[in-house]
Design a protein around this motif. Structure first.
Motif, PDB file in Angstrom:
ATOM      1  N   ILE A 178       0.857  -1.199   0.000  1.00  0.00           N
ATOM      2  CA  ILE A 178       0.000   0.000   0.000  1.00  0.00           C
ATOM      3  C   ILE A 178       0.883   1.236   0.000  1.00  0.00           C
ATOM      4  N   GLY A 179       1.890   1.233   0.857  1.00  0.00           N
ATOM      5  CA  GLY A 179       2.850   2.339   0.867  1.00  0.00           C
ATOM      6  C   GLY A 179       3.561   2.471  -0.465  1.00  0.00           C
ATOM      7  N   ASN A 180       3.900   1.327  -1.055  1.00  0.00           N
ATOM      8  CA  ASN A 180       4.627   1.317  -2.317  1.00  0.00           C
ATOM      9  C   ASN A 180       3.792   1.908  -3.453  1.00  0.00           C
ATOM     10  N   PHE A 181       2.614   1.362  -3.672  1.00  0.00           N
ATOM     11  CA  PHE A 181       1.845   1.706  -4.865  1.00  0.00           C
ATOM     12  C   PHE A 181       0.744   2.742  -4.645  1.00  0.00           C
ATOM     13  N   TYR A 182       0.622   3.245  -3.418  1.00  0.00           N
ATOM     14  CA  TYR A 182      -0.403   4.274  -3.169  1.00  0.00           C
ATOM     15  C   TYR A 182       0.172   5.508  -2.493  1.00  0.00           C
ATOM     16  N   GLU A 183       1.375   5.385  -1.903  1.00  0.00           N
ATOM     17  CA  GLU A 183       1.889   6.497  -1.128  1.00  0.00           C
ATOM     18  C   GLU A 183       3.229   7.040  -1.636  1.00  0.00           C
ATOM     19  N   LEU A 184       4.323   6.346  -1.367  1.00  0.00           N
ATOM     20  CA  LEU A 184       5.644   6.945  -1.554  1.00  0.00           C
ATOM     21  C   LEU A 184       6.537   6.245  -2.552  1.00  0.00           C
ATOM     22  N   GLY A 185       6.058   5.152  -3.170  1.00  0.00           N
ATOM     23  CA  GLY A 185       6.859   4.473  -4.173  1.00  0.00           C
ATOM     24  C   GLY A 185       7.002   5.300  -5.441  1.00  0.00           C
ATOM     25  N   PRO A 186       7.910   4.896  -6.344  1.00  0.00           N
ATOM     26  CA  PRO A 186       8.161   5.694  -7.557  1.00  0.00           C
ATOM     27  C   PRO A 186       7.010   5.713  -8.557  1.00  0.00           C
ATOM     28  N   TRP A 187       6.141   4.678  -8.515  1.00  0.00           N
ATOM     29  CA  TRP A 187       4.968   4.642  -9.388  1.00  0.00           C
ATOM     30  C   TRP A 187       3.749   4.267  -8.557  1.00  0.00           C
ATOM     31  N   ARG A 188       2.633   4.957  -8.792  1.00  0.00           N
ATOM     32  CA  ARG A 188       1.447   4.757  -7.955  1.00  0.00           C
ATOM     33  C   ARG A 188       0.189   4.568  -8.803  1.00  0.00           C
ATOM     34  N   VAL A 189      -0.806   3.927  -8.187  1.00  0.00           N
ATOM     35  CA  VAL A 189      -2.147   3.918  -8.773  1.00  0.00           C
ATOM     36  C   VAL A 189      -2.911   5.073  -8.132  1.00  0.00           C
ATOM     37  N   VAL A 190      -3.412   5.947  -8.960  1.00  0.00           N
ATOM     38  CA  VAL A 190      -4.077   7.151  -8.459  1.00  0.00           C
ATOM     39  C   VAL A 190      -5.588   7.077  -8.655  1.00  0.00           C
ATOM     40  N   SER A 191      -6.005   6.682  -9.850  1.00  0.00           N
ATOM     41  CA  SER A 191      -7.445   6.644 -10.136  1.00  0.00           C
ATOM     42  C   SER A 191      -7.890   5.345 -10.786  1.00  0.00           C
ATOM     43  N   HIS A 192      -6.945   4.598 -11.383  1.00  0.00           N
ATOM     44  CA  HIS A 192      -7.295   3.343 -12.056  1.00  0.00           C
ATOM     45  C   HIS A 192      -6.300   2.263 -11.643  1.00  0.00           C
ATOM     46  N   ALA A 193      -6.815   1.094 -11.308  1.00  0.00           N
ATOM     47  CA  ALA A 193      -5.955   0.010 -10.833  1.00  0.00           C
ATOM     48  C   ALA A 193      -5.034  -0.511 -11.924  1.00  0.00           C
ATOM     49  N   THR A 194      -5.376  -0.302 -13.179  1.00  0.00           N
ATOM     50  CA  THR A 194      -4.559  -0.817 -14.274  1.00  0.00           C
ATOM     51  C   THR A 194      -3.686   0.266 -14.895  1.00  0.00           C
ATOM     52  N   GLU A 195      -3.536   1.378 -14.201  1.00  0.00           N
ATOM     53  CA  GLU A 195      -2.745   2.486 -14.754  1.00  0.00           C
ATOM     54  C   GLU A 195      -1.816   3.049 -13.687  1.00  0.00           C
ATOM     55  N   LEU A 196      -0.536   2.732 -13.826  1.00  0.00           N
ATOM     56  CA  LEU A 196       0.465   3.262 -12.905  1.00  0.00           C
ATOM     57  C   LEU A 196       0.921   4.632 -13.375  1.00  0.00           C
ATOM     58  N   GLU A 197       1.041   5.561 -12.427  1.00  0.00           N
ATOM     59  CA  GLU A 197       1.489   6.918 -12.748  1.00  0.00           C
ATOM     60  C   GLU A 197       2.751   7.237 -11.961  1.00  0.00           C
ATOM     61  N   ARG A 198       3.644   7.977 -12.590  1.00  0.00           N
ATOM     62  CA  ARG A 198       4.891   8.353 -11.942  1.00  0.00           C
ATOM     63  C   ARG A 198       4.610   9.245 -10.724  1.00  0.00           C
ATOM     64  N   ASN A 199       5.267   8.960  -9.627  1.00  0.00           N
ATOM     65  CA  ASN A 199       5.069   9.720  -8.394  1.00  0.00           C
ATOM     66  C   ASN A 199       6.060  10.882  -8.340  1.00  0.00           C
ATOM     67  N   PRO A 200       5.574  12.120  -8.351  1.00  0.00           N
ATOM     68  CA  PRO A 200       6.492  13.267  -8.326  1.00  0.00           C
ATOM     69  C   PRO A 200       7.224  13.419  -6.989  1.00  0.00           C
ATOM     70  N   GLY A 201       6.731  12.719  -5.955  1.00  0.00           N
ATOM     71  CA  GLY A 201       7.357  12.834  -4.641  1.00  0.00           C
ATOM     72  C   GLY A 201       7.916  11.523  -4.136  1.00  0.00           C
ATOM     73  N   ALA A 202       8.377  10.669  -5.038  1.00  0.00           N
ATOM     74  CA  ALA A 202       8.894   9.357  -4.639  1.00  0.00           C
ATOM     75  C   ALA A 202      10.048   9.506  -3.650  1.00  0.00           C
ATOM     76  N   TRP A 203      10.048   8.665  -2.637  1.00  0.00           N
ATOM     77  CA  TRP A 203      11.073   8.741  -1.598  1.00  0.00           C
ATOM     78  C   TRP A 203      12.396   8.126  -2.020  1.00  0.00           C
ATOM     79  N   ASN A 204      12.459   7.543  -3.208  1.00  0.00           N
ATOM     80  CA  ASN A 204      13.732   6.967  -3.643  1.00  0.00           C
ATOM     81  C   ASN A 204      14.449   7.864  -4.649  1.00  0.00           C
TER      82      ASN A 204
END
Length: 444
Positions: free
Chosen positions: A83-109
């Motif tokens: 959940i932290g990875n793909f919804y919060e602080l990972g480099p790519w997140r699901v924001v509105s669609h489960a089948t669409e990963l979006e780049r995280n502008p605030g990734a902790w890595n």
């Protein structure tokens, strides 16, 4: 014969259309794949293993052998760090669609390596060999975490001296102090180069924190005086059960209190007073239950993914109302500690943390409590929150955020963790002048 050119033209047009049409995008673009992922054996529990995903730093400013490693632990108890990875602080997140990963502008890595551990065993994709192997207290949690991380460091050449920072939120307000205390007290010369602990919206000292709900929502205007009294009575029930050491019943009483609080306020979620719908962590569940996702992460395609695991929650239920504040007290004398909360969280927010912080048994507490609380501005000159720091302790209240701070304030949360790890700006040792001759300075 006269129709052949026409047919050829039509065929060539069709073939051209097919050849230039972009193929369907894969669920995980190449750049969204973790650097490594898989399983780490947990030696105290033979046959059990902890699932992880690791993302190397995108733009490290140190040689990799010296680049800090952040370890993220989710709460629950019993919820997956994916959940932290793909919804919060990972480099790519699901924001509105489960089948669409979006780049995280605030990734902790961006500057640091980042490892997500499905902790305790039995959570997410992690494997518990038997129900009896699932931890029932923080000592066991720490032993498993340490064993798994040592394996990870040993498997990666050049990682043995990398500075390690344990981070997490919610019920990880216990996990993070537990692993920090275990390393500092029992493995100070071990294989984990511990440099700091960071807790977001943590449940750390439940007895103190549970007593803040009524007054917090009353002065926020969310309940009236009559409702406040009712909430205070519910709080007292939980406290009385703790005093009687009826731990499971005390945990139940806390759940009943939170249900009452939710019903009284009518909020979509206690995790964020500004949201009209709950957080969409269910998108991660949909993402990870797709065959392609399991395949690229190195998980058996027959496994199913649950956000939180009932068996683990039940195993730790008697632990819920037990405090680990003494572990934070021990840690803050020896390493730096960051406590941050989103200001819109009604469950484990600013007020609840400030209350237990005031009761810490720490030599620097007096100086911390009188230290100036600074206004933190983001890069656009907008208030990002408030920072209070002295010695090894840094406390941050994050504006415009609820329980999932990195989800609500991605870039600001990244700037906070980077500033704290690197010791820069409001989060760093250079910002507050401390007398070199003071007892506090020498004690840390």
């Amino acid at each position: 014969m006269e129709h052949i050119p026409t047919i050829l033209f039509l065929l060539s047009t069709l073939l051209f259309a097919i050849s230039v049409e972009a193929p369907p995008s894969p669920l995980f673009p190449d750049e969204a794949l973790p650097t490594k992922s898989g399983y780490l054996p947990v030696k105290p529990a033979p046959g059990s293993s902890m699932f992880y995903t690791f993302y190397e730093a995108q733009k490290p400013t140190f040689p990799l052998s010296d680049t800090p490693l952040l370890v993220w632990l989710q709460g629950g108890p019993g919820c997956s760090s994916m959940i932290g990875n793909f919804y919060e602080l990972g480099p790519w997140r699901v924001v509105s669609h489960a089948t669409e990963l979006e780049r995280n502008p605030g990734a902790w890595n961006r500057l640091f390596g980042l490892i997500f551990l499905d902790n305790p065993i039995g959570v997410g994709f992690s494997i518990a060999a038997s129900k009896e192997d699932i931890p029932i207290n923080q000592r066991q949690v720490a032993e498993h975490l340490y064993a798994a991380l040592v394996v990870f460091l040993e498997q990666n050449s050049g990682f043995e001296h990398r500075p390690v920072y344990f981070t997490g939120e919610s019920y990880a307000g216990k996990y993070v102090p537990a692993i920090g205390y275990y390393i500092l007290k029992e493995k100070p010369n071990g294989k984990v180069n511990l440099k700091g602990l960071a807790i977001g919206n943590g449940l750390t000292d439940p007895v103190t924190q549970v007593q803040t709900h009524a007054v917090n929502v009353y002065y926020s205007g969310l309940v009236n005086a009559k409702q406040r009294v009712e909430l205070e009575k519910a709080q007292e029930i939980a406290l009385a059960l703790v005093k009687s050491q009826k731990w499971r019943e005390a945990g139940d009483a806390r759940n009943e209190l939170l249900t009452l609080l939710s019903n009284m306020t009518g909020l979509a979620t206690l995790y964020n007073t500004a949201r009209s719908i709950p957080y969409r962590s269910d998108l991660v569940v949909d993402l990870l239950n797709q065959r392609e996702a399991r395949r690229v992460l190195g998980v058996s395609e027959t496994m199913s993914f649950d956000e939180c695991t009932d068996e683990v929650e039940d195993a730790l239920h008697e632990d819920v109302m037990k405090s680990v504040k003494f572990m934070v007290d021990y840690a803050v004398e020896r390493t730096k500690v960051l406590l941050y909360q989103g200001m819109l969280d009604l469950r484990d927010g600013v007020v609840s943390t400030e209350e237990w912080m005031k009761t810490m048994n720490w030599s620097g507490l007096g100086m911390f409590l009188t230290a100036e609380r600074r206004v933190w501005m983001d890069g656009d000159g907008v208030i990002a929150g408030y920072v209070q720091r002295w010695g090894n302790l840094c406390h941050v209240a994050v504006s415009g955020a609820g329980h999932f701070v990195p989800t609500d304030q991605a870039v600001n949360s990244r700037d906070m963790i980077e500033g704290w790890v690197l010791g820069k700006g409001l989060f760093g040792v250079d910002d507050v002048k401390q007398p070199i001759s003071s007892k506090l300075y020498h004690s840390i």
